[in-house]
Scaffold this motif. Sequence first.
Motif, PDB file in Angstrom:
ATOM      1  N   ALA A 180      43.245  32.027  52.088  1.00 48.78           N
ATOM      2  CA  ALA A 180      42.347  33.033  51.522  1.00 48.78           C
ATOM      3  C   ALA A 180      41.154  33.308  52.435  1.00 48.78           C
ATOM      4  N   VAL A 184      39.655  36.907  53.897  1.00 47.64           N
ATOM      5  CA  VAL A 184      38.238  37.300  53.872  1.00 47.64           C
ATOM      6  C   VAL A 184      37.784  37.700  55.270  1.00 47.64           C
ATOM      7  N   PHE A 217      38.322  33.460  47.101  1.00 42.43           N
ATOM      8  CA  PHE A 217      37.911  34.851  46.879  1.00 42.43           C
ATOM      9  C   PHE A 217      36.717  34.940  45.932  1.00 42.43           C
ATOM     10  N   THR A 223      36.286  41.744  49.103  1.00 36.92           N
ATOM     11  CA  THR A 223      37.577  41.084  49.308  1.00 36.92           C
ATOM     12  C   THR A 223      38.447  41.223  48.066  1.00 36.92           C
ATOM     13  N   GLN A 224      37.875  40.997  46.896  1.00 34.90           N
ATOM     14  CA  GLN A 224      38.640  41.118  45.661  1.00 34.90           C
ATOM     15  C   GLN A 224      39.092  42.564  45.428  1.00 34.90           C
TER      16      GLN A 224
END
Length: 337
Positions: A180, A184, A217, A223-224
Amino acid sequence: MQNLWDACLRRLEQELPAQQFNTWIRPLAPEAGAGADTLVLAAPNRFVLELVRERFVARIERLAAEAAGRDLGVRLVLARGIDAAAPRAPQPAQHGASEVPTILERGRLNRAFSFDSFVTGKANQLARAAAIQVAENPGISYNPLFIYGGVGLGKTHLLQAIGNQLADQRPQARIRYCHAEQYVTDVVRAYQQKSFDEFKRYYHSLDLLLIDDIQFFSNKGRTQEEFFYAFNALVEARKQIVITCDTYPKEIAGMEERLISRFGWGLTVAIEPPELEMRVAIVLKKAEADSIELSEDIAFFIAKHIRSIVRELEGALKEVLAFARFSNRELSLDLAK
């Protein structure tokens, strides 16, 4: 410069794993007209360009200087005539009709992580069965597949096993495995380079997206948002998404509700800490993988003292083996104690 680059290619092909070489190095092409003191290499897209710059350019400079017998600079550019906003998978040179393209990012998969090497027990049998179904029927069986559990229980192993099996079954598949935090980083890079169109095209074109530790996240709004769009695009196209996390989806702090609801669209499975017998089997499996004969009494001793984290079982086994090797003693229960 072509002869110079060919010499560099030969050295890099010897030094790097085949997947890394075919994915990142082979697609580079030398460009003429840059001067005698600079080797200009054209990359097929910005993703390749940035990764080569971060990981390989220093080594390329040293090899080029050795081949030329003088100091040379290396400059990376985007290939001419290619839209910088349109990412493409790099294509290795064709040596025969039987070869297939090596797909961008597949080199990140660890080939040691397979379903065969995954020790199964009550704690993880449902997660393994679901992972196999997803690998055999991507985009159909469970989408997304959400695997959660504590640290060091095998989530990453299962995640990459899915990617490896699909890569073997469908060599042309576009597969992306990333932690993750790497996702990012890709979002931040898209900000810096004003390349969100390229970012979207790349992630929305995948056949299989594997995201490890999605809890990272949390509280990262852009990013989300980007993952929300990628998630919708892939699911609508019947492409597979697999996610791992350290907690149940609804318990992830700082995650948007619209994402949490989508995590529940497919199947959510847990990996629990292994029971004693499973821990023993894991220790024996790791020893077998290293071609080491290990007695069950030593395996039981290690398993009784490490009760939860699979990664710690591996560490304890390595510690025992290292002590035996350095002290020039045979493996025994007394030595393990």
